[in-house]
Enzyme design. Sequence first.
Site, PDB file in Angstrom:
ATOM      1  N   ASN A   8      -9.929 -34.981 -45.216  1.00 21.53           N
ATOM      2  CA  ASN A   8      -9.936 -33.520 -45.318  1.00 21.53           C
ATOM      3  C   ASN A   8     -11.397 -33.113 -45.472  1.00 21.53           C
ATOM      4  OD1 ASN A   8      -9.700 -30.845 -45.945  1.00 21.53           O
ATOM      5  ND2 ASN A   8      -8.196 -31.113 -47.586  1.00 21.53           N
ATOM      6  N   ARG A 108      -7.069 -33.312 -41.455  1.00 19.15           N
ATOM      7  CA  ARG A 108      -6.620 -31.936 -41.651  1.00 19.15           C
ATOM      8  C   ARG A 108      -7.527 -31.023 -40.828  1.00 19.15           C
ATOM      9  NH1 ARG A 108      -8.017 -27.782 -46.240  1.00 19.15           N
ATOM     10  NH2 ARG A 108      -6.491 -26.204 -45.709  1.00 19.15           N
ATOM     11  N   HIS A 197      -1.445 -23.154 -44.745  1.00 17.02           N
ATOM     12  CA  HIS A 197      -0.725 -24.015 -45.710  1.00 17.02           C
ATOM     13  C   HIS A 197       0.513 -24.647 -45.068  1.00 17.02           C
ATOM     14  CE1 HIS A 197      -2.248 -21.602 -49.476  1.00 17.02           C
ATOM     15  NE2 HIS A 197      -3.016 -22.650 -49.240  1.00 17.02           N
ATOM     16  N   ARG A 258      -9.003 -14.132 -53.838  1.00 15.40           N
ATOM     17  CA  ARG A 258      -8.738 -13.259 -52.682  1.00 15.40           C
ATOM     18  C   ARG A 258      -7.763 -12.149 -53.056  1.00 15.40           C
ATOM     19  NH1 ARG A 258      -7.028 -18.183 -49.294  1.00 15.40           N
ATOM     20  NH2 ARG A 258      -8.979 -19.342 -49.213  1.00 15.40           N
ATOM     21  N   GLU A 401       0.064 -32.859 -49.563  1.00 17.64           N
ATOM     22  CA  GLU A 401      -0.383 -32.590 -48.198  1.00 17.64           C
ATOM     23  C   GLU A 401      -0.937 -33.841 -47.521  1.00 17.64           C
ATOM     24  OE1 GLU A 401      -2.180 -29.050 -50.108  1.00 17.64           O
ATOM     25  OE2 GLU A 401      -2.106 -28.193 -48.102  1.00 17.64           O
TER      26      GLU A 401
END
Length: 415
Positions: A8, A108, A197, A258, A401
């Site tokens: 990743n 990823r 996601h 955010r 993940e």
Amino acid sequence: MTPVLVINSGSSSFKYQLIDMSTERTLASGLVERIGAESGVARHTVYATASASSASGEVAGTPTFLDATRTRELPIPDHTAGFAVMLEAFASDGPSLADTPPIAVGHRVVHGGARFFEPTLITPLVEINIDELSVLAPLHNPANLAGIVAAREAFPDVPHVAVFDTAFHQTLEPAAYTYAIDAEVAASHRIRRYGFHGTSHKFVSEAAAAFVGRPLGELKQIVFHLGNGASVTAIDGGRSIDTSMGFTPLEGLVMGTRSGDIDPAVLFQLARRAGMSIDDLDDLLNKRSGLLGLAGSNDLRDIRAGIEAGDPRALLAFQVYVHRLRGYAGAYLAQLGGADVISFTAGVGENAPHVRAGALETLGFAGVEIDPERNESPQRGIRVISTDASTVTVLVVPTDEELEIARQTLSVAAT
Ligand code: ADP
């Protein structure tokens, strides 16, 4: 042993994990960061599942690291140098990649645009496509690609597979992914909702189906992935039909830093009246909003402590956060026509019972009933937090993940 290496990669760091897919257990993981800075940092952890002989490495006198982490500081000028540092860590601390080399490397990749809807064997053409999609994800795709290029140099003889965050949401119907703006403007700039996601939403919805012992294809599910970034997805029979993140990961839920959903006219106002530039606005909404903007911390643990200490900003931040979750829960119940399973995952979803309770508090009318004792239980792992009488099963499902990327990588590499 069937080792798969998962990468990743960010712009100045990358994480890696070596997973034995015959048992789905992690053998080693690590982080190489501050790439390009004066001094970089490399951390490598070997788990007790690695055999003592392979973990002892090949360097005479090297101590055996089992379930141990070693951190080094050294200059790491670029990603290629970072991979050399990672290879050294495997050679010295184990498990030995010479004895059991990875059979594939999974990467990823944040943005697959409308082009990539499944895990994809990386070829020079796929690299060009990932690079071209940097227009849509300028911060992420170039960083992901830097990791791919360096990893292909480090492991030239094994298949490399790209697993896209957006891929799971490629099943969205046009009604769900189209923004109601001038169609020609949208088409010429590829403006639509993509969703993110996806790897986590897929993993969690599949784990939830297996846990409740029903076929994925029969289930209507809502998955709340609540980490620093947060999104919620409505999943019908294993297919994503709606998701809260859109053109970028900025849309939807209130997040750590955010804003999530906001009237776009706020931006016009701030540009016209406060003289803020596009970069200022980007920084405001992505980095200085959400929980941080409301209460001074992006960490829900601090928000909780603030509420206990009587800080009204912390209380308001929590209320805004949960109000948004409830709105999406209701919206997705409506989009799906009811739900069989609702799952919570990631840092907040797995660890914050008050958030889970708040998100579903008003949904008794839809047959959703949380059991306070189950919800508050410190138990780890996948678990039920609804009452036995609840018609919707509510779960906490730890996400993984990296394991999902490794599974998808193997599915491509094995064909
Ligand atoms: P990322 O999106 O960066 O992968 P994570 O899924 O690890 O993030 O989630 C990180 C967030 O999870 C933290 O910022 C914090 O808000 C929240 N978190 C972690 N542990 C707890 C906890 N015990 N209680 C409440 N919130 C937690």
